[in-house]
Each structure stands twice: as C-alpha cells, then as structure tokens.
Design a protein around this motif. Structure first.
Motif, mmCIF file in Angstrom:
data_model
loop_
_atom_site.group_PDB
_atom_site.id
_atom_site.type_symbol
_atom_site.label_atom_id
_atom_site.label_comp_id
_atom_site.label_asym_id
_atom_site.label_seq_id
_atom_site.Cartn_x
_atom_site.Cartn_y
_atom_site.Cartn_z
ATOM 1 N N ILE A 188 -14.599 0.349 -29.872
ATOM 2 C CA ILE A 188 -14.373 0.123 -28.541
ATOM 3 C C ILE A 188 -14.729 1.722 -27.426
ATOM 4 O O ILE A 188 -14.970 1.155 -26.658
ATOM 5 N N ILE A 189 -14.824 2.522 -27.868
ATOM 6 C CA ILE A 189 -14.369 3.756 -27.009
ATOM 7 C C ILE A 189 -16.750 3.676 -27.517
ATOM 8 O O ILE A 189 -17.297 3.560 -26.293
ATOM 9 N N ASN A 204 -10.093 1.020 -33.107
ATOM 10 C CA ASN A 204 -10.632 1.628 -31.709
ATOM 11 C C ASN A 204 -12.200 2.477 -31.605
ATOM 12 O O ASN A 204 -12.494 2.927 -30.088
ATOM 13 N N ILE A 230 -6.613 -0.065 -37.030
ATOM 14 C CA ILE A 230 -7.327 0.457 -36.166
ATOM 15 C C ILE A 230 -7.860 1.297 -35.148
ATOM 16 O O ILE A 230 -8.109 1.440 -34.040
ATOM 17 N N ASP A 231 -7.407 2.213 -36.122
ATOM 18 C CA ASP A 231 -8.217 3.261 -35.820
ATOM 19 C C ASP A 231 -10.450 2.689 -35.520
ATOM 20 O O ASP A 231 -11.035 3.387 -35.319
ATOM 21 N N SER A 266 4.039 2.735 -31.925
ATOM 22 C CA SER A 266 3.178 3.392 -33.015
ATOM 23 C C SER A 266 3.209 2.909 -34.013
ATOM 24 O O SER A 266 4.715 2.308 -34.073
#
Length: 110
Positions: free
Chosen positions: A101-102, A98, A94-95, A61
């Motif tokens: 992507i989700i 993501n 990155i959040d 992380s």
C-alpha cells in the motif's frame, strides 16, 4: 522528554472530534464483526474468538487483539485456531500488505 513538554491544553479543541471518531469506529467495528466477520468465519466459538481478536486489532494493535482473545478464552475455553490465525495475520501478513500500500501511494503521488 517529548511527553513532559507536551502542552495538552492546546489539544482540548480536538477532544470532541476525537471522541466522535472513536464512537463511530466502535459502532462500525461492532457491526462489521457481528454481521460480516463472524458469519464468514463460520458462526462457531473459534469465529467468536477471532472476532474478539479482530476488534482488538482494529482498535489498536496485535497486542490488543491478543489481550481480547485472552480475556474471552479465560472465561470460556481456549481456542487453538484463533491463537494461531490472528497473530500471524495481525503481525506478519499486515506488514506485507502495508508495504504494498505504501509503495502504491508513493508511486501514485510521484
């Protein structure tokens, strides 16, 4: 309570596959960090500290990335660039990526 009731002996069959995956991840991260990321970042001290942060991020992380970079900079010299770039990319960007992507996978599956 969940950790207390966890029956670890049921997971013994997964120990070898998990160890193989961890070793493969370490090797791939070493190769990527050394031959791709370090070279793209400029082949200097800041890029070496950023690669240390990238390695920590890949292996866990953002807090691992910060610990890796802190270990390197305690032995050598502090890197302002690395401590500015890695936490922002590791925690903020990155959040956002993501989320995309989700939603992309959800749209693909439904």
């Amino acid at each position: 309570m969940a950790l207390i009731t966890l029956e670890l002996w049921h997971l013994i069959d997964l120990a070898l596959p998990m160890l193989i995956l961890l070793i493969a991840q370490c090797i791939m991260m070493y190769l990527y960090g050394m031959f791709v990321s370090y070279r793209l970042m400029g082949k200097n001290y800041d890029s070496a500290v950023i690669v240390a942060g990238l390695t920590g991020f890949v292996m866990g992380s953002t807090s691992n990335a910060m610990a890796n970079m802190n270990s390197v900079t305690e032995k050598y010299v502090y890197s302002k660039t690395a401590f500015f770039v890695v936490p922002i990319v590791g925690s903020l960007f990155i959040d956002f990526i993501n989320i995309g992507i989700i939603y992309g996978f959800i749209g693909f599956l439904y």
